[in-house]
Write a protein that holds these residues in place. Sequence first.
Motif, PDB file in Angstrom:
ATOM      1  N   ALA A 191     -27.150  43.198  17.346  1.00 28.19           N
ATOM      2  CA  ALA A 191     -26.438  42.605  16.205  1.00 28.19           C
ATOM      3  C   ALA A 191     -25.435  43.589  15.625  1.00 28.19           C
ATOM      4  O   ALA A 191     -24.294  43.257  15.326  1.00 28.19           O
ATOM      5  CB  ALA A 191     -27.430  42.177  15.127  1.00 28.19           C
ATOM      6  N   ASP A 192     -25.882  44.853  15.511  1.00 24.79           N
ATOM      7  CA  ASP A 192     -24.975  45.875  14.984  1.00 24.79           C
ATOM      8  C   ASP A 192     -23.749  46.006  15.881  1.00 24.79           C
ATOM      9  O   ASP A 192     -22.620  46.154  15.415  1.00 24.79           O
ATOM     10  CB  ASP A 192     -25.688  47.235  14.904  1.00 24.79           C
ATOM     11  CG  ASP A 192     -26.651  47.281  13.728  1.00 24.79           C
ATOM     12  OD1 ASP A 192     -27.570  48.115  13.736  1.00 24.79           O
ATOM     13  OD2 ASP A 192     -26.480  46.459  12.792  1.00 24.79           O
ATOM     14  N   LEU A 193     -24.051  45.964  17.190  1.00 19.51           N
ATOM     15  CA  LEU A 193     -22.959  46.115  18.166  1.00 19.51           C
ATOM     16  C   LEU A 193     -21.952  44.980  17.988  1.00 19.51           C
ATOM     17  O   LEU A 193     -20.728  45.197  17.978  1.00 19.51           O
ATOM     18  CB  LEU A 193     -23.551  46.093  19.579  1.00 19.51           C
ATOM     19  CG  LEU A 193     -22.635  46.572  20.709  1.00 19.51           C
ATOM     20  CD1 LEU A 193     -22.267  48.038  20.479  1.00 19.51           C
ATOM     21  CD2 LEU A 193     -23.365  46.428  22.046  1.00 19.51           C
ATOM     22  N   ILE A 194     -22.483  43.753  17.877  1.00 21.27           N
ATOM     23  CA  ILE A 194     -21.625  42.575  17.739  1.00 21.27           C
ATOM     24  C   ILE A 194     -20.812  42.658  16.439  1.00 21.27           C
ATOM     25  O   ILE A 194     -19.610  42.441  16.406  1.00 21.27           O
ATOM     26  CB  ILE A 194     -22.447  41.259  17.754  1.00 21.27           C
ATOM     27  CG1 ILE A 194     -22.993  41.025  19.171  1.00 21.27           C
ATOM     28  CG2 ILE A 194     -21.571  40.053  17.335  1.00 21.27           C
ATOM     29  CD1 ILE A 194     -24.008  39.908  19.256  1.00 21.27           C
ATOM     30  N   TYR A 195     -21.517  43.044  15.365  1.00 17.51           N
ATOM     31  CA  TYR A 195     -20.836  43.148  14.067  1.00 17.51           C
ATOM     32  C   TYR A 195     -19.707  44.173  14.134  1.00 17.51           C
ATOM     33  O   TYR A 195     -18.600  43.952  13.654  1.00 17.51           O
ATOM     34  CB  TYR A 195     -21.819  43.580  12.953  1.00 17.51           C
ATOM     35  CG  TYR A 195     -22.785  42.506  12.511  1.00 17.51           C
ATOM     36  CD1 TYR A 195     -24.043  42.836  12.032  1.00 17.51           C
ATOM     37  CD2 TYR A 195     -22.447  41.149  12.553  1.00 17.51           C
ATOM     38  CE1 TYR A 195     -24.937  41.850  11.640  1.00 17.51           C
ATOM     39  CE2 TYR A 195     -23.328  40.168  12.170  1.00 17.51           C
ATOM     40  CZ  TYR A 195     -24.568  40.517  11.715  1.00 17.51           C
ATOM     41  OH  TYR A 195     -25.439  39.560  11.303  1.00 17.51           O
ATOM     42  N   ASN A 196     -20.018  45.303  14.757  1.00 22.66           N
ATOM     43  CA  ASN A 196     -18.997  46.361  14.824  1.00 22.66           C
ATOM     44  C   ASN A 196     -17.784  45.904  15.638  1.00 22.66           C
ATOM     45  O   ASN A 196     -16.638  46.182  15.292  1.00 22.66           O
ATOM     46  CB  ASN A 196     -19.559  47.637  15.441  1.00 22.66           C
ATOM     47  CG  ASN A 196     -20.525  48.333  14.503  1.00 22.66           C
ATOM     48  OD1 ASN A 196     -20.451  48.163  13.287  1.00 22.66           O
ATOM     49  ND2 ASN A 196     -21.466  49.100  15.058  1.00 22.66           N
TER      50      ASN A 196
END
Lengths: 204, 184
Positions: A191-196
């Motif tokens: 999720a963090d990766l996608i958000y970033n």
Amino acid sequence: MKIDNRIILYLDNQMNDEERRIFEIELSKDTELSKQLESYKNFMHSMKIDENDFRDQEYFVNLIPKFRKNLSADKRSFKIKTAYTLTAVASVASVVAIVLLIFNPFKTSENNSVEKLISTFNESEAVDILNYYSDDLSNIKTEQLNGTSDSLFTGLIYSELNLQETDLGHLISADEISIETIYSEIQSEEADLIYNEILKKKYF
Amino acid sequence: MPEDISDYELIKSFINGDEASFNKIINKYKHKIYWHARRMTGNHLDADEVVQEVLLVMYKKLKDFQFKSELYTWIYRIVSTRSLNYLRKRSLRKVFSFDDPSTDSVSSNEDIAKSLEMKEKLDKINSLLQKLPLKQREVFILRHYEELSYEEISDLTGKSIGGLKANYFYGVNKILELMKNYEN
């Protein structure tokens, strides 16, 4: 007055050389035709007047002064018309400017300020904001994605997954996958990766 | 006024700011302008209006004259155009006017002809010309009164020489027919 039509053509030089030669021979032999020719010539002469008889007339003597007077009036009239036109144009421009200032139909400033605000976020601030709104995002129904809605989030999903408009809806309905299921199975690191990645592209 | 000053010199002089040169041009062509307008419109007052319009146009446009034709051809073109426009406006005014048609400008006492005999002659000629259709009238006037060649008239009006010759022929026949009715 009965006139042979050839007389008109003859005196108007509308006959070619051959026609003229034949007609002149006929004229020399036909007295009636000759009379008609003379009658026509006299009539056409009577239609003219001697313009020299009018050369010194008062009208022609006063023509130039009258023209000069009209010319001055015309120049004054042009200046007045120009002034009125410029005043009218300036008034219309003023009204348009006031309307634009008051109502601001383009409203780009609001969008510009949002973009500027977002560009000031660092990574952790952006993640915090997205987490704050994550409940709202997860509540988006599949129906909203299936349709041709141009919501911002739908646009994000389509763009990231390189989907056509109907693909996501088809994907979800065909595989009976719910969007909530997709969200729940994403790991926090993912999720963090996608958000970033989303933040980098700055869809806002 | 010395006759040896050419139109070219007068125009150049006017363009350079010499207003007197324009007056000389008017003096040289004023009779032609007036009589052409008079024959087209049929009376003195309308002719005078056309003349004043023509002079204004000449004053404003002379600086653009390219010397591609003779000055008198250029002037006749303006007179013809203005006369035709004036006649069309006059026709419209008559259609929409509530005035008594018997009191129109033709019956005015103001005229260039002072003697009764000359006045009657002018009125007779004008009434015949006014009964011609505009196209035939224009050609007839330019050919019979101004004695222009068909090539010059074609250059002036933009019409074909064949068409002009036909219009002149039918115009003359029409006038002869009208004279016959007038005599009867």
